[in-house]
Design a protein around this motif. Sequence first.
Motif, mmCIF file in Angstrom:
data_model
loop_
_atom_site.group_PDB
_atom_site.id
_atom_site.type_symbol
_atom_site.label_atom_id
_atom_site.label_comp_id
_atom_site.label_asym_id
_atom_site.label_seq_id
_atom_site.Cartn_x
_atom_site.Cartn_y
_atom_site.Cartn_z
ATOM 1 N N ARG A 47 0.886 -1.366 0.160
ATOM 2 C CA ARG A 47 -0.131 0.051 0.088
ATOM 3 C C ARG A 47 0.791 1.371 -0.069
ATOM 4 O O ARG A 47 0.687 2.206 0.755
ATOM 5 C CB ARG A 47 -0.897 -0.054 1.108
ATOM 6 N N LEU A 48 1.715 1.293 -0.810
ATOM 7 C CA LEU A 48 2.784 2.505 -0.924
ATOM 8 C C LEU A 48 2.111 3.409 -1.826
ATOM 9 O O LEU A 48 1.611 2.922 -3.053
ATOM 10 C CB LEU A 48 4.130 2.134 -1.520
ATOM 11 N N THR A 49 2.271 4.782 -1.621
ATOM 12 C CA THR A 49 1.832 5.859 -2.609
ATOM 13 C C THR A 49 3.088 5.739 -3.834
ATOM 14 O O THR A 49 3.964 5.086 -3.711
ATOM 15 C CB THR A 49 1.923 7.110 -1.964
#
Length: 118
Positions: free
Chosen positions: A5-7
């Motif tokens: 869930r990295l930007t």
Amino acid sequence: MRRQRLTLEEAASVIAAPFWSTIQGKDESERQRLSYLRTVFPSLLITGPFSIVLGFDGGLMALNDRLKLCSMVVREKDDKVFIASEEAAIRAMEPNAENIWAPAGGEPVVVKVKDGAF
């Protein structure tokens, strides 16, 4: 990115991670964030010259290496964004392009579109 869930900006900080000396010069919260990303994902760091353009649903991200060994230039004109390794390539497509800049090494350029306009 999906699993962790990295930007896009965090993914860019993993792929073209800043040097440890650069991280030490940041404020406390930014230093902790960058140190965490650099420590947890060391095998994803790309060294050497590169420029990548990543397309995603709703836009794109362009990123070059942290040392700027591979050049990247960005220009805007109306609702268009041009990304190339040389300004001449952009001028050949759009002679009146505006707002030219060369992003810093490892600085992501994220373009999001909505109904055909960024």
